[in-house]
Structure formats: structure tokens, C-alpha cells
Design an enzyme around this catalytic site. Structure first.
Site, short mmCIF file in Angstrom:
data_model
loop_
_atom_site.label_atom_id
_atom_site.label_comp_id
_atom_site.label_asym_id
_atom_site.label_seq_id
_atom_site.Cartn_x
_atom_site.Cartn_y
_atom_site.Cartn_z
N ASP A 21 -22.20 -7.01 15.70
CA ASP A 21 -23.08 -6.02 15.06
C ASP A 21 -23.90 -5.21 16.07
O ASP A 21 -24.97 -4.69 15.75
CB ASP A 21 -24.03 -6.69 14.04
CG ASP A 21 -23.27 -7.34 12.89
OD1 ASP A 21 -22.24 -6.78 12.47
OD2 ASP A 21 -23.70 -8.40 12.42
N ASN A 70 -17.46 -0.83 11.32
CA ASN A 70 -17.75 -1.98 10.45
C ASN A 70 -18.89 -1.63 9.52
O ASN A 70 -19.81 -0.90 9.91
CB ASN A 70 -18.16 -3.17 11.32
CG ASN A 70 -18.54 -4.40 10.50
OD1 ASN A 70 -17.79 -4.83 9.62
ND2 ASN A 70 -19.72 -4.97 10.76
N ILE A 88 -13.42 -13.19 13.55
CA ILE A 88 -13.97 -12.60 14.78
C ILE A 88 -12.84 -11.97 15.60
O ILE A 88 -11.75 -12.53 15.72
CB ILE A 88 -14.66 -13.71 15.63
CG1 ILE A 88 -15.82 -14.34 14.85
CG2 ILE A 88 -15.13 -13.16 16.97
CD1 ILE A 88 -17.05 -13.48 14.68
N LEU A 89 -13.11 -10.79 16.14
CA LEU A 89 -12.17 -10.15 17.07
C LEU A 89 -12.73 -10.32 18.48
O LEU A 89 -13.93 -10.12 18.70
CB LEU A 89 -12.02 -8.66 16.72
CG LEU A 89 -11.37 -8.38 15.36
CD1 LEU A 89 -11.52 -6.91 14.98
CD2 LEU A 89 -9.90 -8.78 15.34
N HIS A 140 -22.03 -3.30 7.57
CA HIS A 140 -22.86 -4.50 7.55
C HIS A 140 -23.92 -4.35 6.46
O HIS A 140 -24.58 -3.30 6.38
CB HIS A 140 -23.53 -4.71 8.92
CG HIS A 140 -24.33 -5.97 8.96
ND1 HIS A 140 -23.74 -7.21 9.02
CD2 HIS A 140 -25.67 -6.18 8.87
CE1 HIS A 140 -24.68 -8.13 8.99
NE2 HIS A 140 -25.86 -7.54 8.90
N ALA A 181 -25.55 1.80 -1.26
CA ALA A 181 -25.39 2.11 0.17
C ALA A 181 -23.95 1.95 0.67
O ALA A 181 -23.31 2.92 1.05
CB ALA A 181 -26.35 1.27 1.00
C1 GAR Z 1 -19.75 -6.54 2.04
O1 GAR Z 1 -21.05 -6.66 1.53
C2 GAR Z 1 -19.79 -6.28 3.54
O2 GAR Z 1 -20.85 -5.48 3.92
C3 GAR Z 1 -19.96 -7.67 4.06
O3 GAR Z 1 -19.12 -8.47 3.24
C4 GAR Z 1 -19.01 -7.88 1.95
C5 GAR Z 1 -17.54 -7.70 1.59
O4 GAR Z 1 -17.37 -7.29 0.26
N1 GAR Z 1 -19.63 -7.75 5.44
C6 GAR Z 1 -20.28 -8.50 6.32
O5 GAR Z 1 -21.16 -9.26 6.02
C7 GAR Z 1 -19.81 -8.36 7.77
N2 GAR Z 1 -20.80 -8.90 8.67
P1 GAR Z 1 -16.04 -6.58 -0.24
O6 GAR Z 1 -14.86 -7.48 0.15
O7 GAR Z 1 -16.18 -6.51 -1.73
O8 GAR Z 1 -15.95 -5.22 0.41
#
Ligand code: GAR
Length: 205
Positions: free
Chosen positions: A153, A110, A95-96, A112, A182
Site C-alpha cells: 500500500d 490497487n 502478495i506479489l 484499498h 468510493a
Molecule cells: C474491496 O473492498 C477492496 O478494496 C479490498 O477487498 C475488497 C474486495 O471486494 N481490498 C483490499 O483490502 C486490498 N488491501 P470485491 O471482491 O467485491 O471487489
């Protein structure tokens, strides 16, 4: 035009970081340059991806540094050292604080793994998001890239894309489809949009 200097913050596998690196090498991030990959964990595979691409890395762990203030001071020092203009959160699980995000208005984005405002906010990260989507029974989910502000978010949406849920999906199969269809497409696009805006603002100054 001077390129926007981008830091990518990661915590895990780094497939979204890889999508950004690949987009950059294909010439699809012409307004930006990834100058730093900062991880909240020394064990993140994302760090290997950065090293392979010849990008500087740093590790700032909230736990190791002992407090949120020390954690953010360490991050600030790395950002200054690399002359960073813009931050991309790509699976960054720390968290920031509001104090930090306020100092980077419209400069942090970010990704999501859901269609905000569904399945987002505190506690919704990684596989948990897809578990919640399957538990609810939605037939369509997706991904969102948004600006980061003090509300988890809650910042302005930049890009969104819908992805179908199919019968028999597990959190893992759904996560993979959302990434492929996506996240890996949207994140480089949004990074270029914001990097271009920042670069143009710099020109006008
Ligand atoms: C991704 O699906 C990203 O959208 C999610 O974590 C995963 C990281 O995968 N982020 C969140 O849930 C943030 N709230 P990666 O390390 O392979 O990019």
C-alpha cells in the site's frame, strides 16, 4: 489509438471487477480493454462475473502452485499469453513479490478500502480494514487507488475519496458504504487515467 490491454486480479466476490466491467460497457473505459481476469482462488465468484461478460479467466493459486516463484511464473505466462499492458488489483489477496512489481513500474494499480496512509499495509485487507477504522473511532474513512510498488500500500496515490462513518456502523455496513460511495467510482476512473497514459506512451514510441 491502440487500447491498453488490462488484466484484473481478483480473489473473492468481485464487486470492483463488476464496476470495471460496467464502466467498460458504458464506454467509460475508452482507453482500455479488460482482456483477462486472473483469480487466486478457483472458488471466487468474480470468475462467474468475468465469464458472464465474456472475458477470459485464469486461476493461479499460490498454495496449489507450491512456491511464490511458481505462482509468479504462472501469472507471467498468463499475462504474456494475453498480451497484457496493465494490471488492476481488485480485491486480490495474494502478495506479489518485489521482483514482480519492479517489472511493472506504474503498470499495476490497487484499490484499498481506507484513506492511505491510515489503516493500510501488512495485515490490513478486506473487512479487517473497516474493523480497525471502527475500533479507532474515526469519523471519516474512504478509499484509495494507488500504484503498486514493493511496499504494501506504499505506491503513489492516484485517486482518493472520503466516506462518512455513521453511528451504529458495523464493519459490514461500513464496507458496503465505502464500496458504493468510493471504490466502485474511483477504480474505473483511475483505470481509465492510467490506461490512457499507457496508450499515449505507446503512440509516442
Ligand atoms: C474491496 O473492498 C477492496 O478494496 C479490498 O477487498 C475488497 C474486495 O471486494 N481490498 C483490499 O483490502 C486490498 N488491501 P470485491 O471482491 O467485491 O471487489
Amino acid at each position: 489509438m491502440v487500447k491498453t490491454r488490462i488484466a484484473v486480479f481478483v480473489s473473492g466476490g468481485g464487486t470492483n471487477l463488476q464496476a470495471l466491467i460496467d464502466a467498460q460497457s458504458r464506454g467509460e473505459l475508452p482507453s482500455g480493454q479488460i482482456v483477462l481476469v486472473l483469480s487466486s482462488s478457483a472458488k471466487a465468484y468474480a470468475l462467474e462475473r468475468a465469464k458472464k461478460a465474456g472475458i477470459d479467466t485464469a486461476v493461479c493459486s499460490r498454495k496449489a502452485l507450491g512456491s511464490q516463484a511458481a505462482f509468479e511464473a504462472a501469472i507471467d505466462a498468463e499475462l504474456r499469453r494475453h498480451g497484457v499492458d496493465m494490471i488492476v488489483l481488485a480485491g486480490f489477496m495474494s502478495i506479489l513479490s518485489a521482483d514482480f512489481t519492479r517489472r511493472w513500474p506504474d503498470r499495476i494499480i490497487n484499490v484499498h478500502p481506507a484513506l492511505i496512509p491510515s489503516f493500510c499495509g501488512k495485515g490490513f485487507y478486506g473487512l479487517r480494514v473497516h474493523e480497525a477504522a471502527l475500533a479507532y473511532g474515526v469519523k471519516v474513512t474512504g478509499a484509495t487507488v494507488h500504484f503498486v510498488n514493493e511496499i504494501p500500500d506504499g505506491g503513489r496515490i492516484i485517486l482518493q475519496k472520503a466516506v462518512e462513518v455513521v453511528p451504529g456502523d458495523t464493519p459490514e455496513t461500513l464496507q458496503r458504504r465505502v464500496m458504493e460511495q468510493a471504490e466502485w467510482i474511483l477504480l474505473p476512473r483511475a483505470a481509465e487515467l492510467v490506461a490512457r497514459q499507457i496508450a499515449e506512451e505507446g503512440e509516442r514510441k
